[in-house]
Design an enzyme around this catalytic site. Structure first.
Site, mmCIF file in Angstrom:
data_model
loop_
_atom_site.group_PDB
_atom_site.id
_atom_site.type_symbol
_atom_site.label_atom_id
_atom_site.label_comp_id
_atom_site.label_asym_id
_atom_site.label_seq_id
_atom_site.Cartn_x
_atom_site.Cartn_y
_atom_site.Cartn_z
ATOM 1 N N PRO A 2 0.892 -1.267 0.225
ATOM 2 C CA PRO A 2 0.028 -0.030 0.069
ATOM 3 C C PRO A 2 0.964 1.047 -0.098
ATOM 4 O O PRO A 2 1.719 1.292 0.640
ATOM 5 C CB PRO A 2 -0.727 -0.191 1.354
ATOM 6 C CG PRO A 2 -0.431 -1.481 1.841
ATOM 7 C CD PRO A 2 0.669 -2.138 1.082
ATOM 8 N N GLU A 3 0.519 2.169 -1.004
ATOM 9 C CA GLU A 3 1.126 3.409 -0.863
ATOM 10 C C GLU A 3 0.313 4.630 -0.387
ATOM 11 O O GLU A 3 -0.571 4.402 0.079
ATOM 12 C CB GLU A 3 1.838 3.728 -2.663
ATOM 13 C CG GLU A 3 2.462 2.658 -2.882
ATOM 14 C CD GLU A 3 3.029 2.847 -4.499
ATOM 15 O OE1 GLU A 3 3.413 3.884 -4.876
ATOM 16 O OE2 GLU A 3 3.210 1.577 -5.130
ATOM 17 N N LYS A 59 3.587 6.172 5.010
ATOM 18 C CA LYS A 59 2.670 4.975 4.590
ATOM 19 C C LYS A 59 2.409 4.865 5.974
ATOM 20 O O LYS A 59 1.654 3.435 6.124
ATOM 21 C CB LYS A 59 3.440 4.052 3.733
ATOM 22 C CG LYS A 59 3.797 4.629 2.530
ATOM 23 C CD LYS A 59 4.834 3.410 1.731
ATOM 24 C CE LYS A 59 5.449 3.850 0.662
ATOM 25 N NZ LYS A 59 6.208 2.697 -0.089
ATOM 26 N N ARG A 128 1.150 -12.174 4.520
ATOM 27 C CA ARG A 128 2.698 -12.244 4.624
ATOM 28 C C ARG A 128 3.030 -12.235 6.465
ATOM 29 O O ARG A 128 4.295 -12.297 6.391
ATOM 30 C CB ARG A 128 3.346 -11.464 3.587
ATOM 31 C CG ARG A 128 2.779 -11.390 2.353
ATOM 32 C CD ARG A 128 3.571 -12.358 1.367
ATOM 33 N NE ARG A 128 5.012 -12.136 1.302
ATOM 34 C CZ ARG A 128 5.494 -11.643 0.341
ATOM 35 N NH1 ARG A 128 4.638 -11.142 -0.812
ATOM 36 N NH2 ARG A 128 6.664 -11.381 0.227
ATOM 37 N N ARG A 280 13.533 -4.231 -7.747
ATOM 38 C CA ARG A 280 12.079 -3.808 -7.963
ATOM 39 C C ARG A 280 12.029 -3.883 -9.353
ATOM 40 O O ARG A 280 13.033 -3.327 -10.066
ATOM 41 C CB ARG A 280 11.485 -2.539 -7.100
ATOM 42 C CG ARG A 280 11.893 -2.617 -5.762
ATOM 43 C CD ARG A 280 11.172 -3.679 -4.893
ATOM 44 N NE ARG A 280 9.814 -3.429 -5.144
ATOM 45 C CZ ARG A 280 9.030 -2.608 -4.400
ATOM 46 N NH1 ARG A 280 9.636 -1.518 -3.292
ATOM 47 N NH2 ARG A 280 7.720 -2.605 -4.475
#
Ligand SMILES: [Zn+2]
Length: 292
Positions: A2-3, A59, A128, A280
Site C-alpha cells: 500500500p502506498e 505510509k 505475509r 524492484r
C-alpha cells in the site's frame, strides 16, 4: 505494498468509523506483528484508550489515543485493515456479514483483531505477516529518528513546486529510486513511481543531475495529479490492497504502464518494457521515456 493513496483511503474511512470509540480487547495469533512491546504489555496499555484522531504520515496509519498515546500501523507488503464484525470459529475469524469480507480470500488472513466498545472490530488481514503495529507515546514517536527523517508529504497544500525543486538540489541517484525513498518524499512506492515517470516522460533510470526545471515541473504536477486521482478511486487493488470494507479500489484501471509489460503504450503504441532497479520492477515506454 500500500502506498500513499491506499493508506489515505484507509485513514479517511477509519475516521468515519472509529473516532471516539474505545479499545476493549485485542487478539492475535501472530505476536511478531506487535513490535516495541510484548503482546501482554501492549494489550495492557491499549485497553481503555479512546481514539481521538486518525491520520497518515508517509505510509503509516497513526491513530491518536487518549493519554497522549499513538497506535502506529504500517501495513507493509500485503497487510490491510478491515472494519466489521467477525466471530472466531475453530481458530478462524469469519465475517458475520455477507460480501467481500466473507468471500474475498485476501480479506481472510486475519492475524490481529481489535475489539471496540460498540462491539465492532478492526482487523488486520495480512497474508505475509510483515505488517507492524506499535504503541508509542506521542512525543516519543514525533521526536524519533525514523519519524523526523521522513520526507515531506507531496499532497500537503504548502508543498509548492519551489519546495519540491529544492529537494533535488543536493540529491544524486536515479529518479525512480529517489522518488521511492521515503526520506526524500513520503508515500510513493513502486506503482506510483512508474506511473508518475510515464506521465512526466522521464526514463526511470535517468540521473537526477540530467533533469532540468521543466522535467521537475512535470514530475511535480504528475505526482500530485496521480496521487489525488488514485485516492478518489480508493487505491490500487491490482494486488492485495482492499478498502476498510474489504472492497477493491479502482486506481489500477488508471495505470498506463505498471504491470503492463508487453502491452501497447497508450500514448504512442510502442511496447511497455520492464526492467529491474534495486530489486524492484520498473515499467516504462522506451519511446516516450528516452534516457539522455
Ligand atoms: Zn509510448
Amino acid at each position: 505494498m500500500p502506498e500513499l493513496p491506499e493508506v489515505e483511503t484507509i485513514v479517511r474511512d477509519l475516521r468515519k468509523e472509529v473516532l471516539h470509540r474505545t479499545f476493549i480487547d485485542i487478539w492475535t495469533d501472530a505476536k511478531g506483528i506487535i513490535k516495541k512491546d510484548t503482546f501482554d504489555s501492549f494489550k495492557k496499555k491499549l485497553i481503555g484508550k479512546e481514539i481521538i484522531g486518525v491520520r497518515r504520515r508517509s505510509k503509516n496509519i497513526l491513530i491518536d489515543l487518549s493519554d497522549n498515546y499513538i497506535l502506529l500501523i504500517h501495513q507493509k507488503i500485503a497487510g490491510h485493515l478491515l472494519f466489521g464484525k467477525w466471530k472466531l470459529e475453530k481458530g478462524k475469524w469469519i465475517s458475520e456479514k455477507e460480501g467481500p469480507l466473507l468471500i474475498d480470500p485476501i480479506n481472510n488472513y486475519i492475524h490481529v483483531v481489535f475489539v471496540l466498545d460498540n462491539k465492532k472490530q478492526l482487523a488486520l488481514s495480512d497474508a505475509r505477516k510483515f505488517a507492524k503495529v506499535e504503541l508509542w507515546k506521542k512525543d516519543e514517536l514525533e521526536s524519533s529518528k525514523e519519524f523526523l527523517a521522513l520526507g515531506p508529504e507531496p499532497l500537503e497544500k504548502d508543498f509548492t513546486f519551489d519546495k519540491f525543486e529544492k529537494l533535488f538540489e543536493k540529491k544524486r541517484g536515479r529518479i525512480k529510486q529517489v522518488l521511492m525513498d521515503q526520506n526524500f518524499i513520503s508515500g510513493i512506492g513502486n506503482i506510483y513511481a512508474s506511473e508518475i515517470l510515464f506521465e512526466s516522460r522521464i526514463h526511470p533510470e535517468e540521473e537526477i543531475k540530467n533533469l532540468n526545471n521543466g522535467d521537475l515541473k512535470r514530475i511535480y504536477s504528475a505526482t500530485r495529479k496521480i496521487l489525488e486521482k488514485s485516492i478518489e478511486l480508493k487505491g490500487d487493488s491490482f494486488s492485495d490492497f482492499r478498502t476498510l470494507y474489504g472492497e477493491k479500489g479502482g486506481a489500477q484501471d488508471m495505470n498506463k504502464v505498471y504491470q503492463k509489460e508487453g502491452q501497447p503504450c497508450p500514448k504512442c503504441g510502442g511496447v511497455v518494457k520492464r526492467i529491474k532497479q534495486g530489486g524492484r520492477s520498473s515499467f516504462f515506454c522506451p519511446k516516450c521515456q528516452i534516457k539522455r
